[in-house]
Write an enzyme that holds these catalytic residues in place. Sequence first.
Site, PDB file in Angstrom:
ATOM      1  N   GLN A 197       0.689  -1.072   0.472  1.00  0.00           N
ATOM      2  CA  GLN A 197       0.095  -0.361   0.118  1.00  0.00           C
ATOM      3  C   GLN A 197       0.952   1.134   0.346  1.00  0.00           C
ATOM      4  O   GLN A 197       1.265   1.634   1.170  1.00  0.00           O
ATOM      5  CB  GLN A 197      -0.981   0.310   1.497  1.00  0.00           C
ATOM      6  CG  GLN A 197      -1.820  -1.093   1.450  1.00  0.00           C
ATOM      7  CD  GLN A 197      -2.866  -1.016   0.251  1.00  0.00           C
ATOM      8  OE1 GLN A 197      -3.756  -0.383   0.206  1.00  0.00           O
ATOM      9  NE2 GLN A 197      -3.106  -2.711  -0.186  1.00  0.00           N
ATOM     10  N   GLY A 238     -12.161   3.122   3.657  1.00  0.00           N
ATOM     11  CA  GLY A 238     -11.163   1.891   2.746  1.00  0.00           C
ATOM     12  C   GLY A 238      -9.880   3.060   1.763  1.00  0.00           C
ATOM     13  O   GLY A 238     -10.475   3.727   1.234  1.00  0.00           O
ATOM     14  N   HIS A 239      -9.252   1.495   1.219  1.00  0.00           N
ATOM     15  CA  HIS A 239      -8.181   2.292   0.353  1.00  0.00           C
ATOM     16  C   HIS A 239      -8.604   2.949  -0.709  1.00  0.00           C
ATOM     17  O   HIS A 239      -9.343   2.625  -1.236  1.00  0.00           O
ATOM     18  CB  HIS A 239      -6.703   1.531   0.487  1.00  0.00           C
ATOM     19  CG  HIS A 239      -7.255  -0.219  -0.256  1.00  0.00           C
ATOM     20  ND1 HIS A 239      -5.964  -0.984  -0.150  1.00  0.00           N
ATOM     21  CD2 HIS A 239      -8.936   0.014  -0.126  1.00  0.00           C
ATOM     22  CE1 HIS A 239      -6.833  -1.820  -0.137  1.00  0.00           C
ATOM     23  NE2 HIS A 239      -8.607  -1.945  -0.105  1.00  0.00           N
ATOM     24  N   ASN A 240      -7.902   3.591  -1.114  1.00  0.00           N
ATOM     25  CA  ASN A 240      -8.885   4.592  -2.230  1.00  0.00           C
ATOM     26  C   ASN A 240     -10.130   4.980  -2.183  1.00  0.00           C
ATOM     27  O   ASN A 240     -10.784   5.254  -3.772  1.00  0.00           O
ATOM     28  CB  ASN A 240      -8.542   3.508  -3.875  1.00  0.00           C
ATOM     29  CG  ASN A 240      -6.999   3.112  -4.255  1.00  0.00           C
ATOM     30  OD1 ASN A 240      -6.762   2.639  -3.503  1.00  0.00           O
ATOM     31  ND2 ASN A 240      -6.174   4.056  -4.652  1.00  0.00           N
ATOM     32  N   SER A 258     -11.620   1.787  -3.069  1.00  0.00           N
ATOM     33  CA  SER A 258     -12.707   2.383  -4.355  1.00  0.00           C
ATOM     34  C   SER A 258     -13.754   2.898  -4.645  1.00  0.00           C
ATOM     35  O   SER A 258     -13.843   3.086  -5.861  1.00  0.00           O
ATOM     36  CB  SER A 258     -11.871   1.498  -5.336  1.00  0.00           C
ATOM     37  OG  SER A 258     -10.416   1.094  -5.362  1.00  0.00           O
TER      38      SER A 258
END
Lengths: 374, 374, 374
Positions: A197, A238-240, A258
């Site tokens: 990450q 969460g990521h993105n 995402s």
Amino acid sequence: MTAHALAELADLLGARLVGDGSLTITGVAGLREARRGDVTFLVNPRYEGYLKDTGASAVLVAEVRPDCAIAQLVAADPYMAFLKAVKIFRQERPRPPVGVHPTAVVASGVVLGRDVSIGAHAVIEEGATLGDRVVVMAQCYVGHRARLGTDTFLYPQVVVREDCRLGERVVLHSNVTIGADGFGYARNEGSLFKVPQVGNVVLDDDVEVGAGTCIDRATTGTTRIGAGTKIDNLVQIGHNVELGRHVIVAAMSGIAGSTRVADDVTIGAQAGVNGHIVIGEGATVASRGGVTKSVPAGAIVSGVLPARPHGLERRIQASIARLPQLVQRILRLEQRVAELSGEAPPDGAAAQPAPDPAASAVPAAPEPVAPARR
Amino acid sequence: MTAHALAELADLLGARLVGDGSLTITGVAGLREARRGDVTFLVNPRYEGYLKDTGASAVLVAEVRPDCAIAQLVAADPYMAFLKAVKIFRQERPRPPVGVHPTAVVASGVVLGRDVSIGAHAVIEEGATLGDRVVVMAQCYVGHRARLGTDTFLYPQVVVREDCRLGERVVLHSNVTIGADGFGYARNEGSLFKVPQVGNVVLDDDVEVGAGTCIDRATTGTTRIGAGTKIDNLVQIGHNVELGRHVIVAAMSGIAGSTRVADDVTIGAQAGVNGHIVIGEGATVASRGGVTKSVPAGAIVSGVLPARPHGLERRIQASIARLPQLVQRILRLEQRVAELSGEAPPDGAAAQPAPDPAASAVPAAPEPVAPARR
Amino acid sequence: MTAHALAELADLLGARLVGDGSLTITGVAGLREARRGDVTFLVNPRYEGYLKDTGASAVLVAEVRPDCAIAQLVAADPYMAFLKAVKIFRQERPRPPVGVHPTAVVASGVVLGRDVSIGAHAVIEEGATLGDRVVVMAQCYVGHRARLGTDTFLYPQVVVREDCRLGERVVLHSNVTIGADGFGYARNEGSLFKVPQVGNVVLDDDVEVGAGTCIDRATTGTTRIGAGTKIDNLVQIGHNVELGRHVIVAAMSGIAGSTRVADDVTIGAQAGVNGHIVIGEGATVASRGGVTKSVPAGAIVSGVLPARPHGLERRIQASIARLPQLVQRILRLEQRVAELSGEAPPDGAAAQPAPDPAASAVPAAPEPVAPARR
């Protein structure tokens, strides 16, 4: 301590005074907590009963109340007027004095703006940049190359990991984690292979983040929270993920990787939003909503799983509430149809008793508390 | 290390000894973990199978078991007797020595009771008051004017914000945040206007709060947790909530702003309670319950959204489990009624196939894990 | 900064080059974030539209795309190849230098392996043991007698309570709490009697735990997380839980006390697993699943409460979505049966209108945000 004559306060709040303008007002409080010297307010009819027993010296109301024993301030929006009063009387929040506390560890090469305050035992790593008047309270961690815009405020024990960037006037409450690794693993021949990450998190101006909330760094690129967005406690981003401007995310909600949330969206408490979808501008996700696919702009969705357009979900919920009766109606129909056709009821339906939950394969609700007895 | 002869332990626990009273007992453990020298217990029939293989030297039971190869202690309530044994054998919890660690930062004017322990890198702000024998472990933060009653114990990395008050014997686990701002914003011409949160949090005597839990300060007035109430990990308590005495709140539950929870209520794990409602005395909210409106005293409610009286919810759940069959029964009824009336089935129902979930507008359950692939 | 010619990179990734092999590649990024010098990838057809506008210099694909304007690297698994590329180009994570920061408080008698790094304001209590190359970042707490295996890495502000043990290469993210007390109380004559929690937590090799997650110590014995298991943010693991090897637990899920989860299980986000049950090897719990009873090996369960075999749950959900229509169909049947039998419709069903959600006893979804207005 701030003090105002009631007449003076009425002027400051743009309210009409009904009662003794010479009373001294020194604070604000809710109806039940208020004491002599406080101004309070009444908006919600549910709380009307508390008016006669309030200890307040004055009350903000939308219309004059003939039955009211205390002074009244009549305002078009009593709640907004009350918020103004709160600002007038509130004590300044405690904050470390300007300067760097001698126990703070600030790496060489950190860039500090004017009038920065850094509290006890804070750690600021190499390459970080803090704008003017930034406040980093005690025991915070600001990682390598992180950037904090002017007037940004970190409450005690916040973690901002390396390379993350906070705009101006950002507020992070205690135990927030900005920039922990996103959760990405690929199952590969039995093991779990970590997806590095290597992105970051950017919080734009005027974002506020509640205690214990986690916003993960992007796999690559940026997890971004738009200007003016407000996030409550114990939320997981969460990521993105990309949140737009002026989004509200209430407590304990999660937004998976995402997903893009457009401007002015409201997400209720304990909601869950799937990854890789889009929540359109101005949409609303009701509390506990479990959103599995994209939501159009302006839509209101509700329902635990899956969330649906709110009108449809309400019809479904109304039907669910009547289900035990519906089962009975089907049973009666089967009996009558069998009678009409002069046959035994099909599949023994007529002999079938009302559903017995105890005998059902559906378990009862789980034990509310399960201490480790064994 | 504490050691007792088994006969002696039987006396201490008020249990009847069946077996060799001269055995030396040095500890306690569950059936599966126990080793020589341990006393264990058996209550739950689900664990009976482990008895024959346990390494324990003795077992607490409710009735003599003829098949048992190890010594037995027969007690009316073997679990309570086991808890007594745990207290007899447990090691004292590690805690910082009495005094202030040289790295702790204690503001001038802080009032410290007798025999207070303050750990490394703790920060105690101006105006705070700590009662006798208070323990503040390493890296805790105690804000301005906070008050901690006698024998209160903070595990490492707790945050107690300014003006909050803890009674006697309160225990806060790591990463708890007491007194972060409540979540209050008013949408105002596109922007979000923060409602200042100027109240505090009060925890009465004997409250225990689990790791990572957040209890927000009141907008005005007090967010209050009653005496003897126990809150598990990762719970969210909103601003101006009032919990009564001896309330249990299991992990990951959330209670929204201004709700009142009366004495002796039990709230299961992952529940959600709406704001501005009342949960009556002794009521139970089952795990995952989503409570949307007030609950009468003594009631048991369950169901994800909305929670309903538990009996009704069970009937509804039993019906839901039979829904696919009910759809078939309706279809057959339609066919038979069409036959009886000598018509084609209405709306082509007879030709309608069984519901095909794949073709349905209802999405399947969301992906259980959604790594940021794109 | 790492740089490779594209032809060279193709070799390193085992990919076939289509395009100019002399291009210089200096980084990796997603399709939308990529800039000149980056390699990106395309797997998910949903993102195909971004390919024509990407700023990347090259793209990893599964098959040659004739319409693609930039260089292509054709790989059997473009995503795995991309992950390799991420590893090639990523910057090393910042970490404290080898040695003990002068502000860290390390008790006498702590055993430190070779090349250990301990950050600013960290606290390591008596009896702790740290293996070779362990990294404890700033402001972490490592309790009495805790053991950390070689190459284990703690991000800032982690708490590991006394007697807990971490294997090799374990990674804990910020604000994780390992070893807080399990939640165990017995109601006893009105009060709540605390069940002492005297066990510990063991994390085996290669476990990774996300930010804000809590893993409680056992009542007696051990709460154990098996090798290679990965846990996301804000997860709650109760006392005496045992997770097997290579288990995935996504964000905000909770597992109640004494439950055993076998190897290779996947638990989606916001799931809840009841206490004292078993989740069999390789099983999957979908996101939001509420598991009330044991799940066989290999099964897929979904549904908020209770979780059921996924196929059954899908059929039930499909039926629920059609419920308002089913109510109408039952109503029509009742009318027709009444006509056929020449009677008035039973119970006035014919006169009964379609369900009106507004008039229903079922409340609408709760307010998504409930600021403390009153």
